[in-house]
Design a protein around this motif. Structure first.
Motif, mmCIF file in Angstrom:
data_model
loop_
_atom_site.group_PDB
_atom_site.id
_atom_site.type_symbol
_atom_site.label_atom_id
_atom_site.label_comp_id
_atom_site.label_asym_id
_atom_site.label_seq_id
_atom_site.Cartn_x
_atom_site.Cartn_y
_atom_site.Cartn_z
ATOM 1 N N ARG A 1 0.832 -1.208 0.000
ATOM 2 C CA ARG A 1 0.000 0.000 0.000
ATOM 3 C C ARG A 1 0.861 1.250 0.000
ATOM 4 O O ARG A 1 0.448 2.294 -0.492
ATOM 5 C CB ARG A 1 -0.935 -0.003 1.224
ATOM 6 N N TRP A 2 2.053 1.168 0.583
ATOM 7 C CA TRP A 2 2.952 2.313 0.606
ATOM 8 C C TRP A 2 3.783 2.432 -0.661
ATOM 9 O O TRP A 2 4.328 3.494 -0.947
ATOM 10 C CB TRP A 2 3.889 2.217 1.812
ATOM 11 N N LEU A 3 3.879 1.339 -1.421
ATOM 12 C CA LEU A 3 4.758 1.332 -2.583
ATOM 13 C C LEU A 3 4.319 2.351 -3.626
ATOM 14 O O LEU A 3 5.149 3.094 -4.163
ATOM 15 C CB LEU A 3 4.807 -0.068 -3.201
ATOM 16 N N GLU A 4 3.017 2.402 -3.923
ATOM 17 C CA GLU A 4 2.548 3.339 -4.956
ATOM 18 C C GLU A 4 2.790 4.788 -4.575
ATOM 19 O O GLU A 4 3.415 5.534 -5.352
ATOM 20 C CB GLU A 4 1.067 3.120 -5.275
ATOM 21 N N PRO A 5 2.353 5.258 -3.388
ATOM 22 C CA PRO A 5 2.586 6.679 -3.083
ATOM 23 C C PRO A 5 4.056 7.044 -3.000
ATOM 24 O O PRO A 5 4.458 8.129 -3.429
ATOM 25 C CB PRO A 5 1.875 6.880 -1.735
ATOM 26 N N LEU A 6 4.891 6.137 -2.466
ATOM 27 C CA LEU A 6 6.314 6.452 -2.381
ATOM 28 C C LEU A 6 6.963 6.504 -3.760
ATOM 29 O O LEU A 6 7.808 7.359 -4.036
ATOM 30 C CB LEU A 6 7.031 5.419 -1.500
ATOM 31 N N CYS B 1 2.363 11.758 -12.273
ATOM 32 C CA CYS B 1 2.573 11.148 -10.961
ATOM 33 C C CYS B 1 2.069 12.061 -9.847
ATOM 34 O O CYS B 1 1.484 11.610 -8.856
ATOM 35 C CB CYS B 1 4.053 10.843 -10.757
ATOM 36 N N PHE B 2 2.269 13.368 -10.010
ATOM 37 C CA PHE B 2 1.887 14.349 -9.000
ATOM 38 C C PHE B 2 0.381 14.328 -8.734
ATOM 39 O O PHE B 2 -0.062 14.267 -7.578
ATOM 40 C CB PHE B 2 2.320 15.736 -9.476
ATOM 41 N N PHE B 3 -0.422 14.374 -9.793
ATOM 42 C CA PHE B 3 -1.864 14.415 -9.607
ATOM 43 C C PHE B 3 -2.419 13.070 -9.142
ATOM 44 O O PHE B 3 -3.422 13.013 -8.425
ATOM 45 C CB PHE B 3 -2.559 14.868 -10.895
ATOM 46 N N ARG B 4 -1.776 11.979 -9.529
ATOM 47 C CA ARG B 4 -2.179 10.671 -8.993
ATOM 48 C C ARG B 4 -1.867 10.626 -7.502
ATOM 49 O O ARG B 4 -2.675 10.120 -6.702
ATOM 50 C CB ARG B 4 -1.438 9.556 -9.746
ATOM 51 N N LEU B 5 -0.734 11.173 -7.106
ATOM 52 C CA LEU B 5 -0.359 11.221 -5.698
ATOM 53 C C LEU B 5 -1.349 12.070 -4.910
ATOM 54 O O LEU B 5 -1.638 11.788 -3.744
ATOM 55 C CB LEU B 5 1.055 11.779 -5.558
ATOM 56 N N GLN B 6 -1.882 13.115 -5.530
ATOM 57 C CA GLN B 6 -2.899 13.946 -4.884
ATOM 58 C C GLN B 6 -4.094 13.099 -4.470
ATOM 59 O O GLN B 6 -4.666 13.270 -3.400
ATOM 60 C CB GLN B 6 -3.359 15.044 -5.850
ATOM 61 N N GLN B 7 -4.453 12.126 -5.331
ATOM 62 C CA GLN B 7 -5.601 11.281 -5.054
ATOM 63 C C GLN B 7 -5.314 10.247 -3.976
ATOM 64 O O GLN B 7 -6.134 10.020 -3.085
ATOM 65 C CB GLN B 7 -6.048 10.565 -6.334
ATOM 66 N N VAL B 8 -4.170 9.596 -4.043
ATOM 67 C CA VAL B 8 -3.908 8.477 -3.134
ATOM 68 C C VAL B 8 -3.255 8.903 -1.832
ATOM 69 O O VAL B 8 -3.304 8.159 -0.847
ATOM 70 C CB VAL B 8 -3.015 7.407 -3.818
ATOM 71 N N GLY B 9 -2.656 10.103 -1.804
ATOM 72 C CA GLY B 9 -1.927 10.514 -0.612
ATOM 73 C C GLY B 9 -2.533 11.652 0.173
ATOM 74 O O GLY B 9 -2.263 11.796 1.362
ATOM 75 N N GLY B 10 -3.370 12.513 -0.470
ATOM 76 C CA GLY B 10 -3.910 13.679 0.209
ATOM 77 C C GLY B 10 -2.905 14.827 0.250
ATOM 78 O O GLY B 10 -1.741 14.669 -0.116
ATOM 79 N N PRO B 11 -3.340 16.013 0.692
ATOM 80 C CA PRO B 11 -2.485 17.210 0.600
ATOM 81 C C PRO B 11 -1.255 17.170 1.484
ATOM 82 O O PRO B 11 -0.204 17.686 1.112
ATOM 83 C CB PRO B 11 -3.431 18.339 1.026
ATOM 84 N N ILE B 12 -1.347 16.545 2.672
ATOM 85 C CA ILE B 12 -0.206 16.553 3.578
ATOM 86 C C ILE B 12 0.898 15.646 3.054
ATOM 87 O O ILE B 12 2.063 16.036 2.990
ATOM 88 C CB ILE B 12 -0.622 16.120 4.999
ATOM 89 N N PHE B 13 0.524 14.422 2.659
ATOM 90 C CA PHE B 13 1.541 13.515 2.105
ATOM 91 C C PHE B 13 2.086 14.075 0.795
ATOM 92 O O PHE B 13 3.281 14.015 0.527
ATOM 93 C CB PHE B 13 0.953 12.123 1.873
ATOM 94 N N LEU B 14 1.198 14.643 -0.027
ATOM 95 C CA LEU B 14 1.624 15.228 -1.295
ATOM 96 C C LEU B 14 2.661 16.322 -1.076
ATOM 97 O O LEU B 14 3.606 16.452 -1.863
ATOM 98 C CB LEU B 14 0.417 15.816 -2.035
ATOM 99 N N SER B 15 2.502 17.086 -0.014
ATOM 100 C CA SER B 15 3.414 18.204 0.222
ATOM 101 C C SER B 15 4.844 17.731 0.445
ATOM 102 O O SER B 15 5.793 18.506 0.283
ATOM 103 C CB SER B 15 2.943 19.031 1.429
ATOM 104 N N GLN B 16 5.028 16.445 0.793
ATOM 105 C CA GLN B 16 6.383 15.939 1.003
ATOM 106 C C GLN B 16 7.193 15.923 -0.294
ATOM 107 O O GLN B 16 8.422 15.769 -0.268
ATOM 108 C CB GLN B 16 6.336 14.512 1.578
#
Length: 309
Positions: free
Chosen positions: A13-18, A249-264
């Motif tokens: 589950r962490w592999l995709e966002p990372l 990748c950025f906009f997909r990360l927006q969906q799966v990670g949310g704004p706080i994780f995305l900000s990383q």
């Protein structure tokens, strides 16, 4: 009876966002040093940023056509209303990056992006998206101290830039943080990544290129070098393609990670931009600058994972 979650499935589950975080950070973080090269090639900064936004939008459009889009179709009026705000908050700040880089350096400019996560958390707390807490407040305060160290070290040398350019540089992470929050709050329900990313970058391209056109008409061009059309075109095309892939990748990360994780992503941007600036462009970062970056990274661990919404 509750079902246990295996370590392998949790890791998956962490592999995709990372993976998305790394890929997007590389695609977008390279903008900082390439902006410096574009300035040396005599390409006006807003034309550079608008050009790569336009190329990136075309890459996203092509990817959308090849993949079939995905997601629930969004009415054009809704998509373009969203893009009219998201574009300036998501990509237009890189026009400010291109303007300030010749004066403050690509490395310092990239490092300042490490402020985006802390500012994103502060904004999320301010609007009630996340609950405030002492630990997070302490982390945000520490991040501010890191920013002060970076700014102070940049002004300590004999080649210190005018304060206005540092102010421009500091405005970039604030705007990008606002974009992180806005996109999460206003993303149209069910919309596909490519469907929303394309108009967002197009809106940014229109704003940046229109701004450059206005500057040229008034004789206020911000170009800093002798214009080399071949090099300039190559930089815009190459960085535009790389940025297009990064924003998929950025906009997909927006969906799966949310704004706080995305900000990383800003930490990856900072590492990529600083690394290229130092290793390939020969920039030198003062000890105080590196110390400030370290303080900001420590603040990330204090801020920690997203708090309850």
């Amino acid at each position: 009876m509750s079902r246990s979650v295996s370590p392998g499935s949790a890791a998956a589950r962490w592999l995709e966002p990372l993976s998305l975080l790394a890929a997007a950070g590389i695609g977008i973080g390279s903008i900082f040093p390439v902006a410096k090269l574009a300035g040396l090639a005599g390409l006006p900064p807003l034309a550079f940023a608008g050009g790569i936004a336009l190329v990136a939008a075309l890459v996203l459009r092509l990817a959308g056509r090849l993949s079939g889009g995905g997601g629930t179709p969004v009415p054009p009026k809704v998509a373009w209303t969203y893009a009219a705000v998201a574009g300036p908050l998501t990509f237009a700040p890189f026009g400010l990056v291109a303007i300030a880089v010749p004066h403050v350096g690509a490395g310092v400019q990239a490092l300042l992006q490490s402020l985006v996560p802390a500012i994103t958390v502060a904004m999320a707390m301010a609007i009630g998206y996340e609950r405030p807490g002492r630990r997070r407040a302490a982390g945000l305060a520490l991040g501010f101290v890191g920013a002060v160290l970076i700014v102070a070290s940049r002004f300590s040398g004999f080649d210190a830039p005018p304060a206005v350019w540092m102010a421009v540089s500091l405005a970039v992470p604030v705007i990008l943080a606002a974009g992180n929050v806005f996109r999460s709050l206003r993303w149209p329900a069910g919309a596909g990544v490519l469907e929303m990313a394309t108009p967002t970058l197009l809106a940014a391209a229109v704003l940046l290129l229109a701004g450059e056109g206005l500057l040229e008409l008034t004789g206020l061009s911000l170009a800093t070098g002798a214009f080399d059309p071949v090099v300039a075109a190559g930089l815009v095309l190459g960085q535009g393609i790389l940025t297009g892939g990064g924003y998929i990748c950025f906009f997909r990360l927006q969906q799966v990670g949310g704004p706080i994780f995305l900000s990383q992503i800003s930490y990856v941007n900072a590492a990529v931009g600083m690394g290229i600036a130092v290793l390939l462009l020969g920039e030198h970062l003062e000890l105080g600058t590196l110390a400030g970056a370290l303080v900001i990274v420590v603040s990330l661990f204090i801020v920690g994972k997203p708090a309850p919404r």
